[in-house]
Write a protein that holds these residues in place. Structure first.
Motif, PDB file in Angstrom:
ATOM      1  N   PHE A  21       2.784   7.106   3.688  1.00 50.34           N
ATOM      2  CA  PHE A  21       3.137   8.297   2.910  1.00 50.34           C
ATOM      3  C   PHE A  21       4.032   7.917   1.726  1.00 50.34           C
ATOM      4  N   SER A  22       4.236   6.620   1.562  1.00 49.91           N
ATOM      5  CA  SER A  22       5.126   6.131   0.507  1.00 49.91           C
ATOM      6  C   SER A  22       4.692   6.613  -0.868  1.00 49.91           C
ATOM      7  N   LYS A  23       3.389   6.515  -1.132  1.00 50.15           N
ATOM      8  CA  LYS A  23       2.902   6.898  -2.462  1.00 50.15           C
ATOM      9  C   LYS A  23       2.398   8.336  -2.424  1.00 50.15           C
ATOM     10  N   SER A  24       1.614   8.701  -1.391  1.00 54.09           N
ATOM     11  CA  SER A  24       0.944  10.007  -1.408  1.00 54.09           C
ATOM     12  C   SER A  24       1.937  11.159  -1.317  1.00 54.09           C
ATOM     13  N   PHE A  80      -8.250  -2.961   5.225  1.00 55.00           N
ATOM     14  CA  PHE A  80      -8.583  -1.986   4.181  1.00 55.00           C
ATOM     15  C   PHE A  80      -7.330  -1.198   3.810  1.00 55.00           C
ATOM     16  N   ASP A  81      -6.713  -1.582   2.705  1.00 56.52           N
ATOM     17  CA  ASP A  81      -5.459  -0.961   2.266  1.00 56.52           C
ATOM     18  C   ASP A  81      -5.783   0.146   1.264  1.00 56.52           C
ATOM     19  N   GLU A  82      -5.563   1.395   1.720  1.00 55.16           N
ATOM     20  CA  GLU A  82      -5.885   2.543   0.861  1.00 55.16           C
ATOM     21  C   GLU A  82      -4.630   3.358   0.554  1.00 55.16           C
ATOM     22  N   TRP A 103      11.457   6.434   2.879  1.00 58.68           N
ATOM     23  CA  TRP A 103      11.486   6.982   4.241  1.00 58.68           C
ATOM     24  C   TRP A 103      10.773   6.080   5.237  1.00 58.68           C
ATOM     25  N   ARG A 104       9.954   5.197   4.739  1.00 59.92           N
ATOM     26  CA  ARG A 104       9.321   4.152   5.536  1.00 59.92           C
ATOM     27  C   ARG A 104       8.422   4.676   6.663  1.00 59.92           C
ATOM     28  N   ILE A 105       7.433   5.483   6.314  1.00 57.67           N
ATOM     29  CA  ILE A 105       6.440   5.864   7.312  1.00 57.67           C
ATOM     30  C   ILE A 105       5.057   5.441   6.815  1.00 57.67           C
TER      31      ILE A 105
HETATM   32  N1  PLP Z   1      -0.013  -1.842   0.002  1.00 58.63           N
HETATM   33  C1  PLP Z   1      -0.020  -1.807  -1.336  1.00 58.63           C
HETATM   34  C2  PLP Z   1      -1.289  -2.093  -2.058  1.00 58.63           C
HETATM   35  C3  PLP Z   1       1.152  -1.519  -2.040  1.00 58.63           C
HETATM   36  O1  PLP Z   1       1.133  -1.500  -3.370  1.00 58.63           O
HETATM   37  C4  PLP Z   1       2.340  -1.259  -1.327  1.00 58.63           C
HETATM   38  C5  PLP Z   1       3.606  -0.987  -2.024  1.00 58.63           C
HETATM   39  O2  PLP Z   1       3.741  -1.092  -3.205  1.00 58.63           O
HETATM   40  C6  PLP Z   1       2.293  -1.304   0.066  1.00 58.63           C
HETATM   41  C7  PLP Z   1       1.113  -1.601   0.708  1.00 58.63           C
HETATM   42  C8  PLP Z   1       3.531  -1.079   0.892  1.00 58.63           C
HETATM   43  O3  PLP Z   1       3.872   0.242   0.950  1.00 58.63           O
HETATM   44  P1  PLP Z   1       5.096   0.752   1.835  1.00 58.63           P
HETATM   45  O4  PLP Z   1       6.179   1.090   0.886  1.00 58.63           O
HETATM   46  O5  PLP Z   1       4.552   1.927   2.572  1.00 58.63           O
HETATM   47  O6  PLP Z   1       5.479  -0.345   2.767  1.00 58.63           O
END
Ligand code: PLP
Length: 396
Positions: free
Chosen positions: A233-236, A199-201, A242-244
């Motif tokens: 935390f990449s998007k939020s 579940f990717d949120e 920073w890669r967490i």
């Molecule tokens: N999952 C989805 C649906 C994404 O769109 C992305 C990045 O675009 C990721 C995971 C990976 O994110 P992260 O940068 O935290 O590795």
């Protein structure tokens, strides 16, 4: 002379689109880049301070392989609040971004020969990682159902080899948010057919209009023992670099992830872990709400411009920060244009003639799609979309 597995994947389609836009810009062309999967923003002051304090305090050592216990405890509290359930630190592993969380999940859950259901269009890394684990992605086309998987289509794709289903909501690339009924039906099916749910949120903090993001374990608590929550935390927090990220799930999965990660990357960057911990402890939520309003207003600016498209339906953009356009009208000859164009042709023309970088749906398993990110500065977004609309409306 390379390993056979290198033939299983190319560089990600989104990275290639970003590189093409950058190459055009480096060659001196003025480019408005709508390819990036990240938000244009300043750093949260709490993140900045947390990182500087960690450096000033001489922090330089390994942490626990799956992250500092204080951060895992804080994340367990966050997940408990998000889901309305009790989560503990030993059910959470911190990773270098959500990408590593997903990679870990693929490595510890899948056997060679297993199949994984992935609704299409899909984020390009999902099938690549399934293949790397020796398993086979099985795509369920969602295009005839508003980009939401039809439960009967999922049922038809399941067989004895099916081991997992990927659920990504809000969805990259489509911007669709799965409704409660769909999630409940997927959870029920997963229980009935004994499947894992990945579940990717990652875009859960960005939902628009009347839409709500539902964690699948809240809708179906009985599916929790077979669900891995993937987040970052990449998007939020606009922290892509920073890669967490993290993954939450049953203890035995986390245990296997710990062992795997101890042989791959070890812990995620320690300074970034401290910064995120400081932020989570101190935030009053104002940075997050500023980011959400920025995205909401960019979405509105974008929809106003895209409503002028004459041959393409206005995208729904229910969540995340992507507009996903359906280019079907261009893929066949019409009264206006004798020449059919592929999504790749359109991406090239937009880049070369309109100076707008976009991502072709072929990167997402959809030759009829086009993804535009609205995470960029509003003035650029508006200018880029105006150029895009003019080019597509004038297409002969
Ligand atoms: N999952 C989805 C649906 C994404 O769109 C992305 C990045 O675009 C990721 C995971 C990976 O994110 P992260 O940068 O935290 O590795």
């Amino acid at each position: 002379m390379l390993a056979q597995r290198t033939s299983l994947f190319g560089s990600s389609g989104t990275a290639a689109a970003r590189a093409a836009a950058k190459a055009a810009a480096d060659a001196g062309k003025e480019i408005i880049d709508l390819t990036a999967g990240e938000i244009w923003s300043d750093l949260a002051p709490t993140i900045r301070r947390g990182a500087i304090d960690a450096i000033d305090n001489g922090i330089n050592r390994y942490t626990d392989t799956i992250g500092m216990i204080e951060l895992r405890q804080t994340l367990a509290c966050k997940i408990s609040l998000d889901t309305g359930q009790v989560w503990k630190a030993d059910e959470v592993a911190i990773t270098s971004g959500a990408k590593q969380a997903l990679f870990n999940a693929a490595m510890v859950l899948l056997n060679p020969g297993d199949e994984v259901i992935i609704p299409a269009p899909y984020w390009t890394t999902f099938p690549a990682q399934v293949l790397l684990a020796g398993a086979t992605p099985v795509f369920v086309d969602t295009r005839n159902n508003g980009y939401v998987p039809h439960i009967e289509d999922i049922k038809r794709a399941i067989n004895d080899r099916t081991r997992a289903i990927v659920v990504n909501t809000p969805n990259n690339p489509t911007g669709i948010v799965y409704d409660l009924q769909t999630l409940a039906a997927i959870a029920e099916l997963a229980i009935h057919r004994n499947l894992w749910i990945v579940f990717d949120e990652c875009y859960g903090d960005f939902v628009h209009g009347h839409h709500t993001h539902h964690p699948i374990v809240s809708i179906a608590p009985e599916a929790r023992t077979r669900t891995l929550i993937i987040n970052a935390f990449s998007k939020s927090l606009a922290l892509t670099g920073w890669r967490i990220g993290y993954l939450a799930g049953p203890k035995e999965v986390i245990h296997a992830v710990r062992a795997l990660q101890s042989h791959t990357t070890s812990n995620a960057n320690v300074i970034a872990q401290h910064a995120v911990l400081a932020h989570l402890r101190q935030t009053d939520g104002s940075y997050e709400s500023r980011l959400r309003s920025q995205i909401a207003s960019a979405r509105q600016i974008g929809l106003n411009v895209l409503s002028l498209l004459t041959r393409i339906p206005v995208p729904k953009a229910q969540g995340g920060f992507y507009f996903y356009l359906d280019l079907s009208a261009f893929l066949r000859p019409s009264e206006r244009s004798a020449r059919a164009a592929t999504a790749d042709d359109i991406v090239n023309t937009l880049l070369c003639e309109a100076g707008v970088g976009t991502v072709s749906g072929t990167a997402f398993g959809d030759p009829a799609g086009l993804r535009l990110s609205y995470g960029i500065a509003p003035e650029k977004l508006e200018a880029g979309l105006i150029q895009l609309v003019e080019t597509l409306n004038a297409w002969e």
